[in-house]
Design a protein around this motif. Structure first.
Motif, PDB file in Angstrom:
ATOM      1  N   SER A 183       0.842  -1.186   0.030  1.00 17.71           N
ATOM      2  CA  SER A 183      -0.166  -0.097  -0.103  1.00 17.71           C
ATOM      3  C   SER A 183       0.760   1.381  -0.044  1.00 17.71           C
ATOM      4  O   SER A 183       0.435   2.296  -0.754  1.00 17.71           O
ATOM      5  N   LEU A 184       1.840   1.167   0.639  1.00 15.59           N
ATOM      6  CA  LEU A 184       2.947   2.265   0.730  1.00 15.59           C
ATOM      7  C   LEU A 184       3.235   2.681  -0.554  1.00 15.59           C
ATOM      8  O   LEU A 184       3.598   3.716  -0.968  1.00 15.59           O
ATOM      9  N   ALA A 185       3.747   1.468  -1.340  1.00 13.36           N
ATOM     10  CA  ALA A 185       4.603   1.567  -2.609  1.00 13.36           C
ATOM     11  C   ALA A 185       3.545   2.106  -3.560  1.00 13.36           C
ATOM     12  O   ALA A 185       4.129   2.701  -4.378  1.00 13.36           O
ATOM     13  N   GLU A 186       2.236   1.683  -3.542  1.00  9.57           N
ATOM     14  CA  GLU A 186       1.258   2.010  -4.446  1.00  9.57           C
ATOM     15  C   GLU A 186       0.676   3.492  -4.234  1.00  9.57           C
ATOM     16  O   GLU A 186       0.097   4.032  -5.315  1.00  9.57           O
ATOM     17  N   ARG A 187       0.887   4.106  -3.296  1.00  5.81           N
ATOM     18  CA  ARG A 187       0.549   5.398  -2.919  1.00  5.81           C
ATOM     19  C   ARG A 187       0.845   6.424  -3.944  1.00  5.81           C
ATOM     20  O   ARG A 187       0.043   7.568  -4.216  1.00  5.81           O
ATOM     21  N   ASN A 188       1.841   6.471  -4.607  1.00  4.13           N
ATOM     22  CA  ASN A 188       2.467   7.253  -5.437  1.00  4.13           C
ATOM     23  C   ASN A 188       1.940   7.009  -6.875  1.00  4.13           C
ATOM     24  O   ASN A 188       2.396   7.509  -7.958  1.00  4.13           O
ATOM     25  N   LEU A 189       1.290   5.700  -7.099  1.00 13.34           N
ATOM     26  CA  LEU A 189       1.026   5.348  -8.602  1.00 13.34           C
ATOM     27  C   LEU A 189      -0.311   6.058  -9.119  1.00 13.34           C
ATOM     28  O   LEU A 189      -1.290   5.422  -8.935  1.00 13.34           O
TER      29      LEU A 189
END
Length: 119
Positions: free
Chosen positions: A20-26
């Motif tokens: 979720s942390l990694a995807e927040r900038n997508l």
């Protein structure tokens, strides 16, 4: 060493949180460029994504924070798309066909902005 179900569940929760942390900038979809007629086909779009992915890999940028393959419904069919960070979207534009007027315009705009920041 044997893992208990509780340990596996705990690791699963941590993995989900990290994803979720990694995807927040997508924030973008690669198909946005296709819809704006920046690419003529899904194959051309896929090649631009592949080159953007190669740039990220070459520069040791974490792929999970920049590009993620997803599947979306379109006209009753399931099609592959990609969620992209702002940087990956710019890499997509840079790696798209520069003979396309929209792509050429976006590439020039990116260069102008980069040069303006140096002043």
């Amino acid at each position: 060493m044997l893992a208990t179900l509780e340990q596996l569940h705990y690791h699963s929760l941590i993995d989900g949180f990290l994803d979720s942390l990694a995807e927040r900038n997508l924030k973008f979809y690669a198909s946005d460029l296709l819809e704006k007629h920046g690419c003529q086909s899904r194959e051309e779009l896929g090649q631009a994504v592949k080159r953007a992915t190669e740039v990220c890999s070459c520069m040791h940028l974490p792929l999970q924070e920049n590009i993620k393959a997803v599947y979306r419904a379109q006209n009753g069919q399931l099609v592959q798309d990609w969620r992209l960070s702002p940087m990956a979207y710019m890499l997509l534009v840079i790696n798209a066909d520069s003979r396309n007027e929209l792509v050429a315009h976006l590439q020039v705009e990116l260069i102008k902005r980069a040069l303006h920041q140096e002043e």
